[in-house]
Design an enzyme around this catalytic site. Structure first.
Site, PDB file in Angstrom:
ATOM      1  CE  LYS A  81     -30.329  -7.475   2.942  1.00  0.00           C
ATOM      2  NZ  LYS A  81     -31.348  -8.486   2.998  1.00  0.00           N
ATOM      3  CE1 TYR A  83     -28.368  -5.576   1.970  1.00  0.00           C
ATOM      4  CE2 TYR A  83     -26.530  -5.485   4.465  1.00  0.00           C
ATOM      5  CZ  TYR A  83     -27.746  -5.886   2.761  1.00  0.00           C
ATOM      6  OH  TYR A  83     -27.163  -7.032   3.753  1.00  0.00           O
TER       7      TYR A  83
END
Length: 255
Positions: free
Chosen positions: A182, A178
């Protein structure tokens, strides 16, 4: 009715049937925009659009799975035929890879033991999906007098913040899916901004904060509306607004 002549600005929000995406759709509808509620599920998308209409907004559901090329192309085709242009794109759809758990419980994100297939799945939505949707609707954005693109990122995507051993992110588990996705989204935001600034397209990344959503098992302390505020602000920037920036509720964030 021919909506090509409609005076309303048109905004497409991916992953807009719930959470931050839905709050963004609601916020833009309150400002008078026509919002296209992108959702993988036709039923959930229509339910969200109906709720926005019931509140007085102009909303339309569009089936959109950012990881499915045919779905992306069909959504872009439909939007073009129905509205003729797009003024705002909010790339909100995203996944954590760990399911509905608090970030501190995402043990499967530890770099030394992470499942590569999970990393690929996260990047497929959070990075490659953004490229797919942005490129598909770019011809529609170019027809707008004031096109805006907002990529919904995270404070976790900041290398400056996550590399600070004394910062708030040091207490969280390391993330190999994750968080890197990002960070990649931030880099992608800058590259699109650099390419499109000559065309007047403002492209920025937004960090909504720790919002109470399904993706973190509802452990966030902000409401979706609070998290959506920075996204709405970037989606409605004036012509002299910033581009290639990364912003949170309180202003610019470090890369």
């Amino acid at each position: 009715m021919n909506e090509h002549t409609a005076p309303r600005d048109v905004a497409l929000i991916t992953g807009a049937n719930k959470g931050i995406g839905r709050a963004v759709a609601e916020g833009l509808a309150e400002l008078g925009m026509t919002v296209l509620v992108g959702a993988r599920s036709p039923r959930r998308g229509e339910e969200a659009a109906a709720a926005i209409r019931a509140a007085g907004g102009d909303a339309h559901a569009v089936v959109l799975d950012v990881t499915d090329a045919a779905s992306v192309q069909e959504a872009a085709r439909w939007a073009g035929e129905r509205f003729g242009r797009l003024d705002v794109l909010v790339n909100n759809a995203g996944v954590t890879g760990s399911g509905q758990v608090a970030p501190a419980d995402a043990l499967d994100q530890i770099p030394s033991t992470v499942d590569l297939d999970m990393v690929r799945a996260v990047f497929e939505t959070n990075v490659f999906g953004v490229i797919a949707v942005t490129n598909a609707v770019l011809p529609l954005l170019r027809r707008s007098p004031a096109p805006r693109v907002v990529n919904v990122g995270s404070h976790a995507g900041s290398l400056a913040l996550t590399s600070d051993p004394d910062g708030p992110f040091a207490a969280l588990l390391p993330s190999a899916a994750y968080t890197p996705s990002k960070a990649a989204l931030n880099a992608l935001t800058v590259q699109y901004a650099n390419e499109l600034r000559k065309d007047g397209v403002l492209v920025n990344a937004a960090a909504p904060g720790f919002v109470d959503t399904d993706s973190n098992g509802h452990t966030g302390h902000l409401t979706p509306a609070q998290g959506a505020a920075v996204v709405v602000r970037l989606a409605t920037l004036p012509a002299d607004g910033p581009t290639a920036g990364f912003f949170g509720a309180d202003g610019p964030l470090p890369w």
